[in-house]
Design a protein around this motif. Sequence first.
Motif, PDB file in Angstrom:
ATOM      1  N   ALA A  36      23.905 -18.221  46.774  1.00  0.00           N
ATOM      2  CA  ALA A  36      22.911 -19.278  46.625  1.00  0.00           C
ATOM      3  C   ALA A  36      22.668 -19.938  47.975  1.00  0.00           C
ATOM      4  O   ALA A  36      23.568 -20.022  48.813  1.00  0.00           O
ATOM      5  CB  ALA A  36      23.388 -20.311  45.603  1.00  0.00           C
ATOM      6  N   ILE A  51      28.455 -23.857  41.749  1.00  0.00           N
ATOM      7  CA  ILE A  51      27.022 -23.595  41.864  1.00  0.00           C
ATOM      8  C   ILE A  51      26.829 -22.090  41.751  1.00  0.00           C
ATOM      9  O   ILE A  51      27.408 -21.327  42.533  1.00  0.00           O
ATOM     10  CB  ILE A  51      26.445 -24.121  43.188  1.00  0.00           C
ATOM     11  CG1 ILE A  51      26.663 -25.634  43.304  1.00  0.00           C
ATOM     12  CG2 ILE A  51      24.959 -23.799  43.289  1.00  0.00           C
ATOM     13  CD1 ILE A  51      26.245 -26.216  44.637  1.00  0.00           C
ATOM     14  N   THR A  55      20.512 -20.011  43.111  1.00  0.00           N
ATOM     15  CA  THR A  55      20.052 -21.403  43.162  1.00  0.00           C
ATOM     16  C   THR A  55      19.682 -21.752  44.599  1.00  0.00           C
ATOM     17  O   THR A  55      20.368 -21.352  45.545  1.00  0.00           O
ATOM     18  CB  THR A  55      21.140 -22.353  42.631  1.00  0.00           C
ATOM     19  OG1 THR A  55      21.167 -22.271  41.201  1.00  0.00           O
ATOM     20  CG2 THR A  55      20.884 -23.792  43.031  1.00  0.00           C
ATOM     21  N   ILE A  71      26.234 -26.346  38.346  1.00  0.00           N
ATOM     22  CA  ILE A  71      24.812 -26.056  38.490  1.00  0.00           C
ATOM     23  C   ILE A  71      24.655 -24.563  38.278  1.00  0.00           C
ATOM     24  O   ILE A  71      25.226 -23.763  39.020  1.00  0.00           O
ATOM     25  CB  ILE A  71      24.284 -26.474  39.865  1.00  0.00           C
ATOM     26  CG1 ILE A  71      24.423 -27.991  40.056  1.00  0.00           C
ATOM     27  CG2 ILE A  71      22.828 -26.055  40.032  1.00  0.00           C
ATOM     28  CD1 ILE A  71      24.063 -28.475  41.439  1.00  0.00           C
ATOM     29  N   ARG A  73      22.569 -20.776  37.245  1.00  0.00           N
ATOM     30  CA  ARG A  73      21.855 -19.762  38.011  1.00  0.00           C
ATOM     31  C   ARG A  73      20.361 -20.053  38.088  1.00  0.00           C
ATOM     32  O   ARG A  73      19.732 -20.499  37.130  1.00  0.00           O
ATOM     33  CB  ARG A  73      22.101 -18.397  37.362  1.00  0.00           C
ATOM     34  CG  ARG A  73      21.333 -17.247  37.957  1.00  0.00           C
ATOM     35  CD  ARG A  73      21.901 -15.914  37.482  1.00  0.00           C
ATOM     36  NE  ARG A  73      22.060 -15.851  36.044  1.00  0.00           N
ATOM     37  CZ  ARG A  73      21.097 -15.500  35.205  1.00  0.00           C
ATOM     38  NH1 ARG A  73      19.890 -15.212  35.668  1.00  0.00           N
ATOM     39  NH2 ARG A  73      21.321 -15.445  33.911  1.00  0.00           N
ATOM     40  N   ASN A  75      18.356 -22.189  39.718  1.00  0.00           N
ATOM     41  CA  ASN A  75      17.734 -23.509  39.770  1.00  0.00           C
ATOM     42  C   ASN A  75      17.071 -23.738  41.131  1.00  0.00           C
ATOM     43  O   ASN A  75      17.559 -23.265  42.165  1.00  0.00           O
ATOM     44  CB  ASN A  75      18.766 -24.594  39.497  1.00  0.00           C
ATOM     45  CG  ASN A  75      19.201 -24.609  38.048  1.00  0.00           C
ATOM     46  OD1 ASN A  75      18.435 -24.981  37.166  1.00  0.00           O
ATOM     47  ND2 ASN A  75      20.437 -24.203  37.793  1.00  0.00           N
ATOM     48  N   TRP A  76      15.972 -24.486  41.112  1.00  0.00           N
ATOM     49  CA  TRP A  76      15.251 -24.844  42.329  1.00  0.00           C
ATOM     50  C   TRP A  76      15.398 -26.359  42.499  1.00  0.00           C
ATOM     51  O   TRP A  76      14.828 -27.130  41.723  1.00  0.00           O
ATOM     52  CB  TRP A  76      13.783 -24.434  42.224  1.00  0.00           C
ATOM     53  CG  TRP A  76      13.000 -24.692  43.473  1.00  0.00           C
ATOM     54  CD1 TRP A  76      12.225 -25.778  43.743  1.00  0.00           C
ATOM     55  CD2 TRP A  76      12.918 -23.850  44.626  1.00  0.00           C
ATOM     56  NE1 TRP A  76      11.666 -25.671  45.000  1.00  0.00           N
ATOM     57  CE2 TRP A  76      12.066 -24.494  45.556  1.00  0.00           C
ATOM     58  CE3 TRP A  76      13.471 -22.612  44.958  1.00  0.00           C
ATOM     59  CZ2 TRP A  76      11.768 -23.943  46.806  1.00  0.00           C
ATOM     60  CZ3 TRP A  76      13.165 -22.067  46.206  1.00  0.00           C
ATOM     61  CH2 TRP A  76      12.327 -22.727  47.111  1.00  0.00           C
ATOM     62  N   LYS A 109      20.225 -23.205  33.648  1.00  0.00           N
ATOM     63  CA  LYS A 109      19.583 -22.310  34.613  1.00  0.00           C
ATOM     64  C   LYS A 109      18.062 -22.387  34.534  1.00  0.00           C
ATOM     65  O   LYS A 109      17.483 -22.773  33.518  1.00  0.00           O
ATOM     66  CB  LYS A 109      20.048 -20.876  34.417  1.00  0.00           C
ATOM     67  CG  LYS A 109      19.819 -20.283  33.031  1.00  0.00           C
ATOM     68  CD  LYS A 109      20.417 -18.884  32.964  1.00  0.00           C
ATOM     69  CE  LYS A 109      20.254 -18.266  31.588  1.00  0.00           C
ATOM     70  NZ  LYS A 109      20.838 -16.908  31.531  1.00  0.00           N
ATOM     71  N   ASN A 110      17.443 -22.025  35.676  1.00  0.00           N
ATOM     72  CA  ASN A 110      15.986 -21.928  35.783  1.00  0.00           C
ATOM     73  C   ASN A 110      15.284 -23.267  35.534  1.00  0.00           C
ATOM     74  O   ASN A 110      14.270 -23.335  34.830  1.00  0.00           O
ATOM     75  CB  ASN A 110      15.436 -20.868  34.826  1.00  0.00           C
ATOM     76  CG  ASN A 110      15.946 -19.485  35.158  1.00  0.00           C
ATOM     77  OD1 ASN A 110      16.358 -19.211  36.284  1.00  0.00           O
ATOM     78  ND2 ASN A 110      15.922 -18.600  34.170  1.00  0.00           N
TER      79      ASN A 110
END
Length: 220
Positions: A36, A51, A55, A71, A73, A75-76, A109-110
Amino acid sequence: MFLKCITFLLPWFLRRKALEAWFGYKIHPSARIGFAWVFPRKLVMAPGAQIDHLTVAINLDLIEMGQKSKIGRGNWITGFPTKSGSLHFKHNTGRKAELRLGACAAITKNHHIDCTDTISIGRYSTIAGYNSQLLTHSINVFENRQDCAPIFIGEYTFVGTNVVVLGGAFLPSYSVLGAKSLLNKPQQEEWTLYGGVPAKAISEIPQHAKYFTRAEGFVH
């Protein structure tokens, strides 16, 4: 950027040491970052914090993760650092571009997490499902300028899938935000299910519900 690229490619046991030495991060030996791109100005990860892969977390002043927080997988997570020379948000003198997770809190996630202003997620809370947006900034059409406000998610809350939470919103502890809801202002009552567009109180939650008294973050 060169140092970031080097650390990104290192195996974790070396990457943790490089992140601490080169960027001043504080990462407990039992914490972990997957494949990430995570480069806030400051990073603090307590024991067991995690994390996951894919990400991205950039342009923040701080990410602080409590013990066993997670946190997930893909994620923005973005922000707008306060050290910027831009004229954006200069009127928000107390603004902090931070993401804070309490012990055992989880973002699945996402999701898209906009930390132009602070987002605080209380301990044992879950940002669940997929495709939710937590957005602390927008355009103030009356003043014709970028504006922002923090978001606060209380302890032992459950935030359903595909929701939108806007700056200035507050979700009380021991409450649920239903799927596809829009939370755009502070709510007050704990032990409450909120839902709808915009979200409003729908029903009380029985205080014997086991999610709200669990001693582990992970739900089996």
